[in-house]
Design a protein around this motif. Sequence first.
Motif, PDB file in Angstrom:
ATOM      1  N   THR A  59       8.880 -14.739  -2.743  1.00  0.00           N
ATOM      2  CA  THR A  59       8.204 -13.825  -2.248  1.00  0.00           C
ATOM      3  C   THR A  59       9.007 -12.558  -2.292  1.00  0.00           C
ATOM      4  O   THR A  59      10.227 -12.480  -1.660  1.00  0.00           O
ATOM      5  CB  THR A  59       7.347 -13.947  -1.036  1.00  0.00           C
ATOM      6  OG1 THR A  59       6.668 -14.928  -1.029  1.00  0.00           O
ATOM      7  CG2 THR A  59       6.330 -12.614  -0.575  1.00  0.00           C
ATOM      8  N   TYR A 110       6.887  -5.795  -0.858  1.00  0.00           N
ATOM      9  CA  TYR A 110       6.072  -5.024  -1.847  1.00  0.00           C
ATOM     10  C   TYR A 110       6.337  -3.487  -1.397  1.00  0.00           C
ATOM     11  O   TYR A 110       6.583  -3.382  -0.307  1.00  0.00           O
ATOM     12  CB  TYR A 110       4.507  -5.430  -1.733  1.00  0.00           C
ATOM     13  CG  TYR A 110       3.829  -4.316  -2.709  1.00  0.00           C
ATOM     14  CD1 TYR A 110       3.676  -4.435  -3.681  1.00  0.00           C
ATOM     15  CD2 TYR A 110       3.271  -3.091  -1.839  1.00  0.00           C
ATOM     16  CE1 TYR A 110       2.844  -3.654  -4.502  1.00  0.00           C
ATOM     17  CE2 TYR A 110       2.333  -2.338  -2.656  1.00  0.00           C
ATOM     18  CZ  TYR A 110       2.409  -2.421  -3.974  1.00  0.00           C
ATOM     19  OH  TYR A 110       1.598  -1.358  -4.807  1.00  0.00           O
ATOM     20  N   GLU A 138       3.839   1.777  -5.515  1.00  0.00           N
ATOM     21  CA  GLU A 138       3.867   2.093  -6.783  1.00  0.00           C
ATOM     22  C   GLU A 138       4.772   3.247  -7.317  1.00  0.00           C
ATOM     23  O   GLU A 138       5.461   3.109  -8.240  1.00  0.00           O
ATOM     24  CB  GLU A 138       2.422   2.116  -7.597  1.00  0.00           C
ATOM     25  CG  GLU A 138       2.488   2.439  -8.895  1.00  0.00           C
ATOM     26  CD  GLU A 138       1.107   2.587  -9.780  1.00  0.00           C
ATOM     27  OE1 GLU A 138       1.009   2.694 -11.005  1.00  0.00           O
ATOM     28  OE2 GLU A 138       0.173   2.790  -8.971  1.00  0.00           O
ATOM     29  N   THR A 191      12.932  -6.666  -3.126  1.00  0.00           N
ATOM     30  CA  THR A 191      11.766  -5.822  -3.167  1.00  0.00           C
ATOM     31  C   THR A 191      11.184  -5.665  -4.456  1.00  0.00           C
ATOM     32  O   THR A 191      11.931  -5.964  -5.636  1.00  0.00           O
ATOM     33  CB  THR A 191      11.873  -4.282  -2.387  1.00  0.00           C
ATOM     34  OG1 THR A 191      12.896  -3.673  -3.596  1.00  0.00           O
ATOM     35  CG2 THR A 191      12.564  -4.452  -1.214  1.00  0.00           C
ATOM     36  N   SER A 192       9.923  -5.472  -4.689  1.00  0.00           N
ATOM     37  CA  SER A 192       9.392  -5.314  -6.070  1.00  0.00           C
ATOM     38  C   SER A 192       9.949  -4.150  -6.740  1.00  0.00           C
ATOM     39  O   SER A 192       9.983  -4.048  -7.805  1.00  0.00           O
ATOM     40  CB  SER A 192       7.899  -5.000  -5.738  1.00  0.00           C
ATOM     41  OG  SER A 192       7.408  -3.966  -5.029  1.00  0.00           O
ATOM     42  N   TRP A 210      -0.760  -3.659 -12.491  1.00  0.00           N
ATOM     43  CA  TRP A 210       0.133  -4.688 -12.087  1.00  0.00           C
ATOM     44  C   TRP A 210       1.268  -4.462 -13.071  1.00  0.00           C
ATOM     45  O   TRP A 210       1.101  -3.870 -14.075  1.00  0.00           O
ATOM     46  CB  TRP A 210      -0.678  -6.128 -12.381  1.00  0.00           C
ATOM     47  CG  TRP A 210      -1.368  -6.273 -13.609  1.00  0.00           C
ATOM     48  CD1 TRP A 210      -2.547  -6.159 -14.055  1.00  0.00           C
ATOM     49  CD2 TRP A 210      -0.646  -6.837 -15.012  1.00  0.00           C
ATOM     50  NE1 TRP A 210      -2.988  -6.206 -15.397  1.00  0.00           N
ATOM     51  CE2 TRP A 210      -1.559  -6.518 -15.810  1.00  0.00           C
ATOM     52  CE3 TRP A 210       0.709  -6.880 -15.455  1.00  0.00           C
ATOM     53  CZ2 TRP A 210      -1.472  -6.670 -17.461  1.00  0.00           C
ATOM     54  CZ3 TRP A 210       0.881  -7.251 -16.672  1.00  0.00           C
ATOM     55  CH2 TRP A 210      -0.103  -7.052 -17.812  1.00  0.00           C
ATOM     56  N   VAL A 270       4.398  -8.131 -10.069  1.00  0.00           N
ATOM     57  CA  VAL A 270       4.076  -7.230  -8.922  1.00  0.00           C
ATOM     58  C   VAL A 270       2.619  -6.884  -9.033  1.00  0.00           C
ATOM     59  O   VAL A 270       1.984  -6.466 -10.268  1.00  0.00           O
ATOM     60  CB  VAL A 270       4.873  -5.934  -9.080  1.00  0.00           C
ATOM     61  CG1 VAL A 270       4.229  -4.910  -8.084  1.00  0.00           C
ATOM     62  CG2 VAL A 270       6.218  -6.034  -8.949  1.00  0.00           C
ATOM     63  N   GLN A 320      -0.101  -4.590  -7.781  1.00  0.00           N
ATOM     64  CA  GLN A 320      -0.421  -3.312  -6.886  1.00  0.00           C
ATOM     65  C   GLN A 320      -1.974  -3.634  -6.377  1.00  0.00           C
ATOM     66  O   GLN A 320      -1.984  -2.787  -5.404  1.00  0.00           O
ATOM     67  CB  GLN A 320      -0.340  -2.045  -7.754  1.00  0.00           C
ATOM     68  CG  GLN A 320       1.071  -1.774  -8.129  1.00  0.00           C
ATOM     69  CD  GLN A 320       1.782  -2.194  -9.389  1.00  0.00           C
ATOM     70  OE1 GLN A 320       1.150  -3.286  -9.916  1.00  0.00           O
ATOM     71  NE2 GLN A 320       2.530  -1.387 -10.138  1.00  0.00           N
ATOM     72  N   ARG A 372      -1.104  -5.690  -3.339  1.00  0.00           N
ATOM     73  CA  ARG A 372       0.120  -5.377  -2.623  1.00  0.00           C
ATOM     74  C   ARG A 372       0.817  -6.445  -2.461  1.00  0.00           C
ATOM     75  O   ARG A 372       1.291  -6.796  -1.490  1.00  0.00           O
ATOM     76  CB  ARG A 372      -0.203  -4.516  -1.530  1.00  0.00           C
ATOM     77  CG  ARG A 372      -1.258  -3.276  -1.485  1.00  0.00           C
ATOM     78  CD  ARG A 372      -1.596  -2.659  -0.096  1.00  0.00           C
ATOM     79  NE  ARG A 372      -0.472  -2.156   0.748  1.00  0.00           N
ATOM     80  CZ  ARG A 372       0.076  -1.168   0.404  1.00  0.00           C
ATOM     81  NH1 ARG A 372      -0.027  -0.213  -0.509  1.00  0.00           N
ATOM     82  NH2 ARG A 372       1.191  -0.901   0.971  1.00  0.00           N
ATOM     83  N   ASP A 373       1.043  -7.235  -3.483  1.00  0.00           N
ATOM     84  CA  ASP A 373       1.875  -8.534  -3.267  1.00  0.00           C
ATOM     85  C   ASP A 373       2.789  -8.395  -4.536  1.00  0.00           C
ATOM     86  O   ASP A 373       2.506  -7.811  -5.735  1.00  0.00           O
ATOM     87  CB  ASP A 373       0.891  -9.690  -3.621  1.00  0.00           C
ATOM     88  CG  ASP A 373       1.631 -10.827  -2.943  1.00  0.00           C
ATOM     89  OD1 ASP A 373       2.623 -10.991  -2.405  1.00  0.00           O
ATOM     90  OD2 ASP A 373       1.012 -11.914  -3.212  1.00  0.00           O
ATOM     91  N   ALA A 374       4.110  -9.206  -4.363  1.00  0.00           N
ATOM     92  CA  ALA A 374       4.985  -9.269  -5.442  1.00  0.00           C
ATOM     93  C   ALA A 374       5.778 -10.796  -5.245  1.00  0.00           C
ATOM     94  O   ALA A 374       5.985 -11.162  -3.941  1.00  0.00           O
ATOM     95  CB  ALA A 374       5.862  -8.196  -5.359  1.00  0.00           C
TER      96      ALA A 374
END
Length: 768
Positions: free
Chosen positions: A145, A148, A151, A169-170, A202, A354, A356, A359-361
């Motif tokens: 993981t 996130y 954008e 981080t993303s 995404w 990613v 968006q 809100r997950d990456a």
Amino acid sequence: MMANSSCDTGKNAALVLFLVSAAMTVTEVSCFQYQHQQRQQYHYLRRQHQIGRSGRSTFGIHRSRSSSSSSSLPLSSPLQQEEQNGGDENIYNSVFVPKNDGVGSRPGVKARGDDGLSLGAPPLRPTGGHIMTRGGVQVTANVRTLTYVEEKDLMLSEGPIESLSKVETSGRAVSSLIEQLDYKKGVLFSSAYEYPGRYTRWTMGFIDPPVSITGSGYDCTIEALNARGEILMEVIIEHMKSHMGKNDGDDLMAFVENYEVLEENKTLQLGIKRPMEAGTFTEEDRSRQPSLFSVVRALVDLFGYNDQNDKQLGLYGAFGYDLTFQFEPIKQNQERDPNQRDLVLYLPDEIAVVDQERRDAWVISYEFCVNGKSTQGLSRDTTAAPFESFDEVKDGPNFSERDTPKGEFTRSVKRAKEEFAVGNLFEAVLSQTFRRKLNKDTPPSILFRRLRVRNPSPYGFFINLGKSEYLVGASPEMFVRCEPTQNSKYRPGALRVETCPISGTVSRGADALEDALNIKSLMMNAKEESELTMCTDVDRNDKSRICEPGSVQVIGRRQIEMYSRLIHTVDHVEGYLRAGFDSLDAFLCHTWAVTVTGAPKTWAIQFVEDNERSPRSWYGAAVGHVGFDGSLNTGLTLRTVRVKNGTAEVRAGATLLFDSNPSAEEEETELKASAMIDAIVNAGGKKDSGVAAVLKNSQHQQNDHFGTGKNVVLIDHEDSFVHTLGNYLRQTGAKITTMRSGHSTLLAIEKMVVEGNAPDMVCFVSNF
């Protein structure tokens, strides 16, 4: 200056427009004129409506509910008339707009809920685990993981470049990928556009793939790019050998004519058999004839799996326009670059994703085990090849900024109109190429960052193809998307295929009001409607070849999609594949889309070959992902910068019909190319939108202080828009005071005059 509140509407309009034109920019005047015209029309229609209620004629041709045509496109109206019989109708410019009894087709967003479709977005973050492919390859997926970030931070180029195994981080994952794609093979796909039931936001990408698949004509090369790829090559070579055999029409998978293994199993070169003569096979089997896609299908069969937890593993890359010649008997008249490739795909083993929307990456890493040998612990690094800027000494003497001289495109349009007149063509799409030089300060990563900010689209991409060639794009159009459905009425796991043909274009306005006017002109334009109707009819025909009877449906008609400089009308078409067909069949049946070729498709492709000034290369073809789970997501290669040996090429086309205006079509290609060229030549800032923004800012700077020091009094005589007028005038720097009409207001103005504070302008504003 004063105006009598009892003056009629026409005189008041002249006064208001005079005041506005003295203090406002041209754009602002046009907006206010539009607003005032709507006001006048409102009062006219209201008076006519009152006459109609007394029993006299109202709006000209009156169409009852029963006489309305179900095939016509309803247009919205700001007015509603009550019938004497108590019913409701909406009439505007003699167009009937029904307000009830609607049914409608199933929209895309409902299809997503009914069938569990992702509609192009990544699935929920996988949990990892073990997969056994149909070809006996054991795959282990490990998911890590990422934190996130918003954008807006994804495109920043800050901090050291890091490998995907180290980023936290993303934002760092995406930024590092962008930087490294300048000199390492790989892919970045990014959807920065939302449309309900169609697109979400995404990003996913990778570098250092272990295996590449490239092809030109009927020759294909599969190559290991690192030690991890060498492990996979063993099973790939054996699998391709199994496809040797006599192609007698009974075994369509016997597509390998010859092969050669080089560099101790690091490289496999395949010679593909030529397809059989047309007429010896059915049209339903055309997509199964030997071609480069036979290699792709064989790889999907080797690595295919049914684990619904992981949908990322597959082949990613680009498909060239000339692939269509493997399916259609077209005479090639243009000289091709012998080094041009028709297919470049990568098999990745580490992918950053990613989402968006959620809100997950995460980063998903794969390890492969083949014949007791594992990729575990082997380096993922591949050979780097730095970006090469334009070489003036080598390429300068032969450089030209466009392949089609100014005005020549117009003449080609006229030739197309001659073909329309005799019935050889119904529609054709011609294109031309624009070129610019790139220096060392403008690598492909810079172009991608600019496009991502200035021209958000559902199919953004940055691909390092190797051999000093890159594709950087912001395509607005889906080509073909397929994915298995959970609750299909046809059978469990039935593949849904969808496309979104785009045809019909108008430029963006200066603001929302002008956008609305432009949209209205686009929707009322019969030529633009005919273009899209033709495209969708051909698209439905393409699907009907392999889809379940009755499953091909138009689920969105002339829907509006708005981009940075253009507004498009778009249809949305779906179908469900019959048993025995897969996503590659769906891809090939649409090759290439009528929106980039024409109709009849074969005749149009030949016309393009005969009349364009250079080969299309990647333009009008596709980029995307072929999933090993049976899915497919591809976008048309439009709004794309092709970088080759330091030269940036932008190709843009126009859809031609019998009533096309030749000069207007040439201007349309230049408009479509402008956003890409802007990304090449204009640096700007993160928020810069290019030349248009610069010109607009310059215009506002010239008018910012036009009214500074002026004192204007507006006397409101029950006007509906007096404060809007005041807002316009305040933008010039003038001081605006609004007072309600009456005797006390006149006394107040007289007092101003006596005290030496007389206003520079006094205006009575009234609705009537």
